[in-house]
Scaffold this active site. Structure first.
Site, PDB file in Angstrom:
ATOM      1  N   TRP A 143       4.008  -0.874   5.750  1.00 29.98           N
ATOM      2  CA  TRP A 143       4.741  -0.107   6.753  1.00 29.98           C
ATOM      3  C   TRP A 143       5.707  -1.005   7.522  1.00 29.98           C
ATOM      4  O   TRP A 143       5.330  -2.074   8.002  1.00 29.98           O
ATOM      5  CB  TRP A 143       3.782   0.530   7.747  1.00 29.98           C
ATOM      6  CG  TRP A 143       2.836   1.581   7.260  1.00 29.98           C
ATOM      7  CD1 TRP A 143       1.726   2.032   7.944  1.00 29.98           C
ATOM      8  CD2 TRP A 143       2.881   2.372   6.051  1.00 29.98           C
ATOM      9  NE1 TRP A 143       1.093   3.023   7.218  1.00 29.98           N
ATOM     10  CE2 TRP A 143       1.777   3.249   6.065  1.00 29.98           C
ATOM     11  CE3 TRP A 143       3.744   2.418   4.958  1.00 29.98           C
ATOM     12  CZ2 TRP A 143       1.525   4.154   5.033  1.00 29.98           C
ATOM     13  CZ3 TRP A 143       3.498   3.298   3.921  1.00 29.98           C
ATOM     14  CH2 TRP A 143       2.403   4.159   3.974  1.00 29.98           C
TER      15      TRP A 143
ATOM     16  N   ASN B 155       7.253   7.592   4.230  1.00 27.61           N
ATOM     17  CA  ASN B 155       6.021   7.779   3.485  1.00 27.61           C
ATOM     18  C   ASN B 155       5.738   9.265   3.327  1.00 27.61           C
ATOM     19  O   ASN B 155       5.502   9.972   4.302  1.00 27.61           O
ATOM     20  CB  ASN B 155       4.845   7.113   4.215  1.00 27.61           C
ATOM     21  CG  ASN B 155       3.518   7.401   3.534  1.00 27.61           C
ATOM     22  OD1 ASN B 155       3.377   7.218   2.332  1.00 27.61           O
ATOM     23  ND2 ASN B 155       2.550   7.893   4.297  1.00 27.61           N
ATOM     24  N   GLU B 156       5.833   9.748   2.095  1.00 27.97           N
ATOM     25  CA  GLU B 156       5.518  11.126   1.723  1.00 27.97           C
ATOM     26  C   GLU B 156       6.269  12.171   2.559  1.00 27.97           C
ATOM     27  O   GLU B 156       5.672  13.019   3.225  1.00 27.97           O
ATOM     28  CB  GLU B 156       4.005  11.377   1.788  1.00 27.97           C
ATOM     29  CG  GLU B 156       3.228  10.476   0.837  1.00 27.97           C
ATOM     30  CD  GLU B 156       1.739  10.807   0.747  1.00 27.97           C
ATOM     31  OE1 GLU B 156       1.243  11.539   1.624  1.00 27.97           O
ATOM     32  OE2 GLU B 156       1.095  10.331  -0.206  1.00 27.97           O
TER      33      GLU B 156
ATOM     34  N   TYR C 206      -3.029  11.836  -6.586  1.00 25.05           N
ATOM     35  CA  TYR C 206      -4.377  11.992  -6.052  1.00 25.05           C
ATOM     36  C   TYR C 206      -5.016  13.288  -6.574  1.00 25.05           C
ATOM     37  O   TYR C 206      -5.239  14.236  -5.806  1.00 25.05           O
ATOM     38  CB  TYR C 206      -4.349  12.010  -4.522  1.00 25.05           C
ATOM     39  CG  TYR C 206      -3.968  10.692  -3.899  1.00 25.05           C
ATOM     40  CD1 TYR C 206      -4.824   9.592  -3.976  1.00 25.05           C
ATOM     41  CD2 TYR C 206      -2.758  10.531  -3.226  1.00 25.05           C
ATOM     42  CE1 TYR C 206      -4.496   8.374  -3.399  1.00 25.05           C
ATOM     43  CE2 TYR C 206      -2.408   9.327  -2.652  1.00 25.05           C
ATOM     44  CZ  TYR C 206      -3.279   8.245  -2.737  1.00 25.05           C
ATOM     45  OH  TYR C 206      -2.940   7.041  -2.159  1.00 25.05           O
TER      46      TYR C 206
ATOM     47  N   GLU D  73       1.462   5.251  -4.962  1.00 25.39           N
ATOM     48  CA  GLU D  73       0.088   5.322  -4.473  1.00 25.39           C
ATOM     49  C   GLU D  73      -0.781   6.013  -5.516  1.00 25.39           C
ATOM     50  O   GLU D  73      -0.346   6.996  -6.131  1.00 25.39           O
ATOM     51  CB  GLU D  73      -0.025   6.132  -3.173  1.00 25.39           C
ATOM     52  CG  GLU D  73       0.549   5.493  -1.934  1.00 25.39           C
ATOM     53  CD  GLU D  73       0.261   6.349  -0.686  1.00 25.39           C
ATOM     54  OE1 GLU D  73      -0.705   7.150  -0.713  1.00 25.39           O
ATOM     55  OE2 GLU D  73       1.017   6.216   0.293  1.00 25.39           O
TER      56      GLU D  73
ATOM     57  N   TRP E 276      -3.851   2.282  -3.843  1.00 24.55           N
ATOM     58  CA  TRP E 276      -4.148   2.443  -2.417  1.00 24.55           C
ATOM     59  C   TRP E 276      -5.648   2.202  -2.231  1.00 24.55           C
ATOM     60  O   TRP E 276      -6.454   2.938  -2.795  1.00 24.55           O
ATOM     61  CB  TRP E 276      -3.792   3.852  -1.945  1.00 24.55           C
ATOM     62  CG  TRP E 276      -3.993   4.024  -0.466  1.00 24.55           C
ATOM     63  CD1 TRP E 276      -5.159   4.294   0.188  1.00 24.55           C
ATOM     64  CD2 TRP E 276      -2.993   3.910   0.557  1.00 24.55           C
ATOM     65  NE1 TRP E 276      -4.960   4.340   1.546  1.00 24.55           N
ATOM     66  CE2 TRP E 276      -3.639   4.110   1.794  1.00 24.55           C
ATOM     67  CE3 TRP E 276      -1.631   3.640   0.542  1.00 24.55           C
ATOM     68  CZ2 TRP E 276      -2.949   4.058   3.014  1.00 24.55           C
ATOM     69  CZ3 TRP E 276      -0.959   3.598   1.754  1.00 24.55           C
ATOM     70  CH2 TRP E 276      -1.606   3.815   2.975  1.00 24.55           C
TER      71      TRP E 276
END
Length: 413
Positions: free
Chosen positions: A87, A202-203, A283, A323, A365
């Site tokens: 980050w 991020n996303e 995921y 990720e 991740w």
């Protein structure tokens, strides 16, 4: 414990060395660039077998805990990992990087400086994200709250993408980041080859406009702005990879149903010239909690293969799986099931890479050190545990390294 104490001592010595030597302490590796669907470093294909470590700046803010960054990155290099995603934000709150719009905590910024300098010294490239979609560590919500406190008529986090003042806050953060001069290496971030790429968010998601047009317009504007300030670094979106209206067949066959309201469009969001490579996350355990293990693995392979095809044939750009992981709190979890996820991911990537395909690697991740219980969660991995998963990670690094022309290595597997 003796090992960690030694590393803590070395971190102090390294900090002093940076202060004394400046850029002389840095590695001579060049910038990562792209040629067609491949990344290139020093004239050879570059593969990004790596990890996420969002905590680097937080822990490096305190000089007494900087050894954790050194230890983690040393462990990563010993397993052949080449890229760290972290980050480049902490908006408001404890150990904030940006305490208010345009105001920064110098101690926290020095923490990011140290993380970049250590990655450079150890030969790891970094992908640095400008902001979070979620309210963790501030994110879009904090920017909108800052605007509201200044009298702006904003009602939703999605106003982040359209409100002129909020967009200016974000652009100001980008400008501050790329122009930052590292206090250890004395090199501006925009001139730092240890940074592989910037990531817009991020996303990113925009539920207020499920068509994806609002997010696409924002990406186009901000990508152009980043490149106007920094033409040396690659740029990506940070997307999860959900399809939108520009790919109706993919949207039907690959998207989790819940993703169709998130306002993203994998193809449209990545088509801009200023976006150098595509980003996806994976995921299946979280997206399809009711599927069995075999079905999730089948989806994982199809998810990767579909995006690889589109990166090759439509976008004509490299692709990184930014990720992925296997949550240990998934019902019926075993280490063997985590190994199966990593093996399926890595095997699919390797099969593409050895043919010169577009997918350049995966970043699991997430990486932590032993004893970092405040960052431990269902997805964290400790390389020093030497589990079967860690051996799979090292093996993938060795295989990708051979494709990339690195030859024999001392990777632990």
């Amino acid at each position: 414990m003796k090992c960690l104490c030694l590393i803590a001592f070395l971190a102090i010595v390294i900090t002093q060395s940076y202060n004394d030597l400046g850029v002389e302490a840095a590695s001579s590796d060049g910038f990562v660039s792209r040629k067609g669907v491949q990344f290139i470093l020093n004239g050879k294909p570059f593969y990004a077998n790596g990890f996420n470590a969002y905590w680097l700046t937080y822990e490096a803010t305190d000089p007494a805990t900087r050894f954790k960054i050194t230890y983690a990155l040393q462990n990563a290099t010993s397993h052949g990992l080449t890229v760290a995603r972290t980050w480049g934000f902490r908006d408001g709150g404890y150990r904030a990087l940006q305490t208010a719009p345009g105001s920064y905590d110098e101690l926290t910024f020095k923490g990011l400086d140290f993380a970049i300098a250590e990655a450079k010294r150890l030969g790891i490239k970094m992908i640095i994200t400008f902001i979070n979609n979620y309210s963790d560590f501030g994110g879009r919500k904090q920017y909108v709250d800052w605007a509201k406190s200044r009298g702006q008529a904003v009602n939703s986090e999605d106003d982040f993408y359209t409100n002129p003042l909020v967009k200016q806050f974000y652009k100001n953060h980008i400008k501050t980041m790329v122009n930052r001069v590292n206090t250890f290496t004395k090199i501006a971030y925009k001139d730092e080859p240890a940074i592989m790429a910037w990531e817009l968010m991020n996303e990113p998601q925009c539920k207020a406009d499920p068509s994806g047009k609002t997010l696409t317009a924002w990406i186009g504007e901000m990508a152009t702005y980043v490149k106007s300030l920094d033409s040396k670094h690659l740029l990506t979106t940070g997307l999860e990879g959900f399809y939108g209206d520009s790919s109706p067949q993919r949207k039907t066959s690959l998207n989790p149903v819940a993703a169709n309201v998130l306002g993203t469009d994998f193809i449209a969001n990545h088509k801009f010239d200023a976006i150098d490579f595509a980003s996806i996350h994976s995921y299946p355990d979280l997206w399809f909690p009711n599927l069995n293990e075999t079905s999730r693995l089948d989806f994982l392979r199809k998810w990767l293969e579909g995006h690889m095809e589109d990166a090759q044939n439509i976008l004509k750009k490299p692709l990184i799986l930014g990720e992925f992981g296997k949550p240990s709190n998934t019902p019926g979890y075993t280490l063997a099931k985590r190994d199966a996820v990593f093996s399926a991911t890595f095997d699919t990537i390797y099969a593409s890479a050895k043919k010169g395909g577009p997918i350049a690697g995966a970043l699991f991740w997430h990486l932590i050190n032993d004893g970092m219980n405040n960052f431990k969660d269902a997805l964290s991995i400790v390389l020093s545990d030497h589990t079967s998963t860690v051996k799979i990670i090292g093996h993938q690094s060795r295989k990708l390294g051979l494709i990339g022309g690195k030859g024999k290595s001392r990777i632990k597997i």
